[in-house]
Write an enzyme that holds these catalytic residues in place. Structure first.
Site, PDB file in Angstrom:
ATOM      1  N   HIS A 292      97.732   2.373  43.444  1.00  5.95           N
ATOM      2  CA  HIS A 292      97.047   1.165  43.239  1.00  5.95           C
ATOM      3  C   HIS A 292      97.144   0.429  43.686  1.00  5.95           C
ATOM      4  O   HIS A 292      96.313  -0.868  44.619  1.00  5.95           O
ATOM      5  CB  HIS A 292      96.076   1.149  41.819  1.00  5.95           C
ATOM      6  CG  HIS A 292      95.922   2.617  41.498  1.00  5.95           C
ATOM      7  ND1 HIS A 292      95.636   3.161  40.107  1.00  5.95           N
ATOM      8  CD2 HIS A 292      95.158   3.839  42.266  1.00  5.95           C
ATOM      9  CE1 HIS A 292      95.208   4.527  40.126  1.00  5.95           C
ATOM     10  NE2 HIS A 292      95.001   4.633  41.103  1.00  5.95           N
TER      11      HIS A 292
ATOM     12  N   LYS B 233      86.263  14.173  36.553  1.00  5.48           N
ATOM     13  CA  LYS B 233      86.862  14.131  35.388  1.00  5.48           C
ATOM     14  C   LYS B 233      86.731  14.680  34.609  1.00  5.48           C
ATOM     15  O   LYS B 233      85.565  14.297  34.128  1.00  5.48           O
ATOM     16  CB  LYS B 233      87.730  13.068  36.208  1.00  5.48           C
ATOM     17  CG  LYS B 233      88.228  12.932  37.421  1.00  5.48           C
ATOM     18  CD  LYS B 233      89.207  11.993  37.447  1.00  5.48           C
ATOM     19  CE  LYS B 233      90.026  12.300  38.917  1.00  5.48           C
ATOM     20  NZ  LYS B 233      90.418  10.841  39.397  1.00  5.48           N
TER      21      LYS B 233
ATOM     22  N   ARG C 203      96.617   9.143  50.400  1.00  9.83           N
ATOM     23  CA  ARG C 203      98.919   9.609  50.126  1.00  9.83           C
ATOM     24  C   ARG C 203      98.684  10.868  51.014  1.00  9.83           C
ATOM     25  O   ARG C 203      99.568  11.284  51.439  1.00  9.83           O
ATOM     26  CB  ARG C 203      98.403   9.864  48.741  1.00  9.83           C
ATOM     27  CG  ARG C 203      98.494   8.627  47.393  1.00  9.83           C
ATOM     28  CD  ARG C 203      98.691   9.474  46.645  1.00  9.83           C
ATOM     29  NE  ARG C 203      97.200   9.827  46.141  1.00  9.83           N
ATOM     30  CZ  ARG C 203      96.736  10.228  45.372  1.00  9.83           C
ATOM     31  NH1 ARG C 203      97.489  10.232  43.383  1.00  9.83           N
ATOM     32  NH2 ARG C 203      95.633  11.386  44.369  1.00  9.83           N
TER      33      ARG C 203
ATOM     34  N   SER D   5      97.153   8.642  39.050  1.00  9.93           N
ATOM     35  CA  SER D   5      97.147   8.556  37.495  1.00  9.93           C
ATOM     36  C   SER D   5      96.824   9.994  36.426  1.00  9.93           C
ATOM     37  O   SER D   5      97.659   9.592  35.694  1.00  9.93           O
ATOM     38  CB  SER D   5      95.360   7.864  37.118  1.00  9.93           C
ATOM     39  OG  SER D   5      95.715   6.584  37.931  1.00  9.93           O
TER      40      SER D   5
HETATM   41  O1  PNS Z   1      89.722   7.389  41.526  1.00  8.03           O
HETATM   42  P1  PNS Z   1      88.824   8.149  41.470  1.00  8.03           P
HETATM   43  O2  PNS Z   1      88.425   9.289  40.640  1.00  8.03           O
HETATM   44  O3  PNS Z   1      89.097   9.018  42.976  1.00  8.03           O
HETATM   45  O4  PNS Z   1      87.060   7.202  42.072  1.00  8.03           O
HETATM   46  C1  PNS Z   1      86.397   7.951  41.904  1.00  8.03           C
HETATM   47  C2  PNS Z   1      84.983   7.147  42.217  1.00  8.03           C
HETATM   48  C3  PNS Z   1      84.685   6.290  40.888  1.00  8.03           C
HETATM   49  C4  PNS Z   1      85.693   6.253  42.878  1.00  8.03           C
HETATM   50  C5  PNS Z   1      84.281   8.054  42.526  1.00  8.03           C
HETATM   51  O5  PNS Z   1      83.848   8.699  42.426  1.00  8.03           O
HETATM   52  C6  PNS Z   1      82.737   7.458  42.851  1.00  8.03           C
HETATM   53  O6  PNS Z   1      82.644   6.763  44.080  1.00  8.03           O
HETATM   54  N1  PNS Z   1      81.918   7.872  42.440  1.00  8.03           N
HETATM   55  C7  PNS Z   1      80.779   6.862  42.805  1.00  8.03           C
HETATM   56  C8  PNS Z   1      79.739   7.542  42.384  1.00  8.03           C
HETATM   57  C9  PNS Z   1      79.055   8.147  43.935  1.00  8.03           C
HETATM   58  O7  PNS Z   1      78.741   7.238  44.700  1.00  8.03           O
HETATM   59  N2  PNS Z   1      79.285   9.307  44.116  1.00  8.03           N
HETATM   60  C10 PNS Z   1      78.512  10.038  45.549  1.00  8.03           C
HETATM   61  C11 PNS Z   1      79.423   9.773  46.292  1.00  8.03           C
HETATM   62  S1  PNS Z   1      79.167   9.941  48.075  1.00  8.03           S
END
Ligand code: PNS
Length: 165
Positions: free
Chosen positions: A17, A41, A91, A128
């Site tokens: 990150h 998750k 990645r 993570s």
């Molecule tokens: O580290 P992660 O788990 O990949 O983070 C995911 C996160 C929190 C960035 C993603 O789930 C997110 O953008 N959530 C916000 C909800 C949202 O906008 N959902 C629609 C996506 S098209």
């Protein structure tokens, strides 16, 4: 002035990150690291407040980086914060398959741009999820996390093992 958002769960923040956040800080004027809830998750290892605290300590060398939290849609948060783009690390191909549909949907919902940065090869295997698993099973996570984050992760995993035994 270009303000971008680096969203994620950061449970906990890793050197992978920080590689992306640091490089984004070199490319853009302001970077907001936004801790959001990934609804797909299971419950994590650290609370959002703990993740924010660890991010603040880990990002203190970059004055142009702010740590914040968000809930709801990322596009709504970016609109509120007047951010023009989201920065995400990639990645490997699986990340691309996961990220591309979100990038497309965010662009269609709100004209929000997504900038993909390839994660530096050194951190290409770090996640993570794997860090939590290694720590939970008693492994050494110090090569992959800032010292304070590694200490807290090891301590949390040990406390959980003790509570379960
Ligand atoms: O580290 P992660 O788990 O990949 O983070 C995911 C996160 C929190 C960035 C993603 O789930 C997110 O953008 N959530 C916000 C909800 C949202 O906008 N959902 C629609 C996506 S098209």
């Amino acid at each position: 002035m270009t303000r971008v958002v680096c969203p994620g769960s950061f449970d906990p923040v890793t050197f992978g990150h920080l590689d992306i956040i640091g490089r984004a800080a070199g490319l853009f004027d302001e970077v907001i690291v936004a801790v959001g809830a990934n609804t797909t998750k299971k419950t994590g290892m650290f609370t959002v407040a703990e993740r924010v605290a660890m991010l603040r300590t880990s990002c203190k060398e970059w004055p142009q980086v702010e740590i914040d939290t968000f809930s709801g849609l990322l596009v709504d948060y970016c609109r509120t914060r007047e951010a023009t783009a989201v920065v995400k690390g990639l990645r490997f191909a699986k990340d691309f398959e996961y990220e591309l549909p979100m990038a497309h949907m965010n662009a269609q919902m709100s004209d929000l741009e997504t900038v993909f940065l390839p994660t530096s090869a050194q951190w290409g295997a770090v996640s993570s999820t794997l860090i939590r698993e290694i720590a939970t099973l008693g492994g050494d996570v110090t090569p992959f996390l800032p010292a304070e984050v590694a200490r807290r992760t090891t301590e949390r995993a040990r406390a959980r093992r003790t509570a379960q035994s």
